[in-house]
Scaffold this active site. Structure first.
Site, PDB file in Angstrom:
ATOM      1  N   ASP A   1       0.841  -1.194   0.000  1.00 44.17           N
ATOM      2  CA  ASP A   1       0.000   0.000   0.000  1.00 44.17           C
ATOM      3  C   ASP A   1       0.881   1.250   0.000  1.00 44.17           C
ATOM      4  O   ASP A   1       2.044   1.209   0.429  1.00 44.17           O
ATOM      5  CB  ASP A   1      -0.892   0.032   1.243  1.00 44.17           C
ATOM      6  CG  ASP A   1      -1.901  -1.103   1.247  1.00 44.17           C
ATOM      7  OD1 ASP A   1      -2.191  -1.642   0.163  1.00 44.17           O
ATOM      8  OD2 ASP A   1      -2.384  -1.448   2.345  1.00 44.17           O
TER       9      ASP A   1
HETATM   10  N1  URA Z   1      -1.344  -5.971   3.665  1.00 43.23           N
HETATM   11  C1  URA Z   1      -1.843  -4.721   3.693  1.00 43.23           C
HETATM   12  O1  URA Z   1      -2.909  -4.483   4.235  1.00 43.23           O
HETATM   13  N2  URA Z   1      -1.132  -3.742   3.110  1.00 43.23           N
HETATM   14  C2  URA Z   1       0.069  -3.931   2.536  1.00 43.23           C
HETATM   15  O2  URA Z   1       0.685  -2.983   2.041  1.00 43.23           O
HETATM   16  C3  URA Z   1       0.589  -5.228   2.520  1.00 43.23           C
HETATM   17  C4  URA Z   1      -0.139  -6.242   3.080  1.00 43.23           C
END
Ligand code: URA
Length: 243
Positions: free
Chosen positions: A105
């Protein structure tokens, strides 16, 4: 990989195909110290050493990168509006097709692998491979053993049930979790399901590779031969020659 000299130099972003052809015909290109005037001659991209105007160029088109992703960048090959992790690399990495393996993310930090090897990329993400990802997580509220049990049992997230995952409590609001899947917002959703919103998420490890502690946020380096070997092993690929 064998490649025609004109295509090779253009792939390395040195100029357009017609520009590099002209330079080659004009005697400006050399390979392994010899001037080459035929644009159609083929060379081994990972072994032969090209030069342009007397300057040696890194000719490898198969590269693998470990990056310490900072917060605030999208994990994408490109985006029309926002900066991406590719902006941290020299432009040649984009032109040789180096791509992130999966997504973190925008606000997630930590280990991101990028590779030019499409098959390796695909296999590392394949759900059947169960390649592990380890995250350090800071949450709102206090974590309890109930959360540990819920993670171990597998959590129903509505549209899918997350596979059993390890959760290790490191402090009242700090934990590490190891998951074998990579669904959208998976870790955040798993913690939300046990009543703890994630406030910071950091990936420490991907399969056999740990984030190099020498890399600060935004820094990157190429993978070592041994790291590529380990990744290929995790992906169930034969070792062959180092690529
Ligand atoms: N899980 C998430 O919620 N976000 C990420 O960036 C990676 C795994």
């Amino acid at each position: 990989m064998k490649m025609r000299l004109d295509r090779w130099l253009a792939t390395l972003s040195l100029g357009s195909r017609s520009e590099v052809r002209e330079w080659i015909r004009g005697g400006k290109a050399a390979v392994n110290g010899r001037i080459i005037r035929d644009p159609a001659l083929s060379f081994e991209t990972e072994e032969d050493r090209p030069a342009l105007n007397g300057r040696e160029i890194d000719g490898r088109v198969m590269r693998h990168v470990m990056m310490h992703k900072p917060g605030g960048l999208l994990t994408a090959a490109r985006d029309a509006k926002q900066p991406t992790v590719m902006d941290l690399l020299p432009p040649v990495y984009r032109s040789i097709g180096c791509m992130p393996v999966g997504r973190l993310d925008k606000d997630t930090t930590g280990l991101l692998i990028l590779t030019c090897d499409g098959e390796l990329n695909h296999r590392l993400l394949s759900p059947g491979r169960h390649v592990t990802k380890r995250y350090r997580v800071l949450v709102e509220g206090e974590l309890t053993e109930t959360a540990v049990d819920a993670f171990a049992a597998g959590i129903d997230l509505g549209d899918f049930t997350a596979k059993p995952a390890e959760l290790r409590l490191l402090g009242p609001s700090l934990a590490e979790t190891v998951i074998t899947e990579g669904k959208f917002h998976q870790v955040k959703r798993m913690f939300a399901a046990v009543g703890n919103e994630v406030t910071a998420l950091h990936r420490c490890a991907f399969g056999p590779l740990e984030l190099d502690p020498e890399l600060r946020e935004g820094e990157w380096r190429e993978l070592t031969e041994e790291e590529v070997r380990l990744l290929r092993e995790a992906a169930g690929m034969d070792q062959g020659a180092f690529r």
